[in-house]
Motif scaffolding. Structure first.
Motif, mmCIF file in Angstrom:
data_model
loop_
_atom_site.group_PDB
_atom_site.id
_atom_site.type_symbol
_atom_site.label_atom_id
_atom_site.label_comp_id
_atom_site.label_asym_id
_atom_site.label_seq_id
_atom_site.Cartn_x
_atom_site.Cartn_y
_atom_site.Cartn_z
ATOM 1 N N ASP A 190 0.831 -1.219 0.000
ATOM 2 C CA ASP A 190 0.000 0.000 0.000
ATOM 3 C C ASP A 190 0.858 1.258 0.000
ATOM 4 N N LEU A 191 1.870 1.237 0.842
ATOM 5 C CA LEU A 191 2.779 2.379 0.955
ATOM 6 C C LEU A 191 3.484 2.651 -0.377
ATOM 7 N N GLU A 215 1.155 4.020 -3.216
ATOM 8 C CA GLU A 215 0.920 5.457 -3.006
ATOM 9 C C GLU A 215 1.998 6.299 -3.692
ATOM 10 N N LYS A 216 3.226 5.812 -3.628
ATOM 11 C CA LYS A 216 4.357 6.584 -4.152
ATOM 12 C C LYS A 216 4.561 6.421 -5.654
ATOM 13 N N ASP A 252 1.981 5.666 -7.907
ATOM 14 C CA ASP A 252 0.713 5.742 -8.646
ATOM 15 C C ASP A 252 0.854 6.471 -9.979
#
Length: 199
Positions: free
Chosen positions: A59-60, A63-64, A66
């Motif tokens: 997930d982390l 986010e970066k 995308d």
């Protein structure tokens, strides 16, 4: 003339970076994360498709990255070892883009660029070998290209068995390209500090 041989790239980025203590995929080098460097190398190469295999910290990381518009899959069984992540990426490409050959690469080799990936692809066209690997410091490894001939064997690896097992087993079918900077990967904070200081 467009190259009719379809090449897919699998970027393995599922590990937990336990020795580093933080996701190495997101470490920055020259203004970009290591994973962005890997994605750009794949996207700027002659390859037709690319997928990132995420696992720990997915997930982390998503986010970066995308903004990179790259296909990605999450290997929920990433703790089972590298083989399961490689297979997750290979199955995704086989279902979605039907490649004739794939390049396996990691997300922590900061000096892998599109030139190296193109060199693997071009060397495949110019040799009869079905495996093209990079060589550095007396060994060979990723990035490495396998033709479809080896997909069944890649899909039968287990645990922490990586592509190197196949390369070693099939040296009669191997062509290598010299890539000394391939030896540089980031496993520890010391590795990262060395990279940043250029030593």
């Amino acid at each position: 003339m467009k190259n009719e041989i379809r090449t897919g790239v699998i970027i393995l980025a599922a590990g937990s970076s336990s020795r580093l203590g933080q996701p190495k995929q997101l470490l920055e080098f020259k203004g970009k994360t290591l994973l962005e460097i890997a994605v750009e190398a794949a996207q700027n190469s002659l390859a037709n498709s690319c997928v990132i295999v995420l696992g720990a910290n997915a997930d982390l990381i998503v986010e970066k990255i995308d903004h990179t518009k790259v296909d990605r899959v999450v290997n929920v069984n990433w703790e089972n070892g590298m083989a399961s992540s490689m297979q997750k990426g290979l199955k995704y490409l086989m279902e979605n883009s039907d490649p004739d050959q794939v390049i396996l690469m990691l997300s922590d080799q900061p000096f892998v660029d599109s030139k190296i990936l193109n060199s693997l692809i071009k060397n495949k066209l110019n040799t009869n070998s079905e495996i093209i690997a990079c060589s550095y410091y007396g060994t060979f490894g990723v990035p490495v290209l396998f033709t479809k001939k080896y997909f069944p064997e890649l899909l039968s690896l287990t645990g922490n068995e990586g592509a190197k097992k196949l390369v070693i087993a099939h040296q009669d079918d191997l062509h290598t390209i010299d890539f000394p900077l391939g030896a540089i990967d980031i496993d520890t904070m010391e590795d990262y500090q060395r990279l940043k200081s250029g030593s």
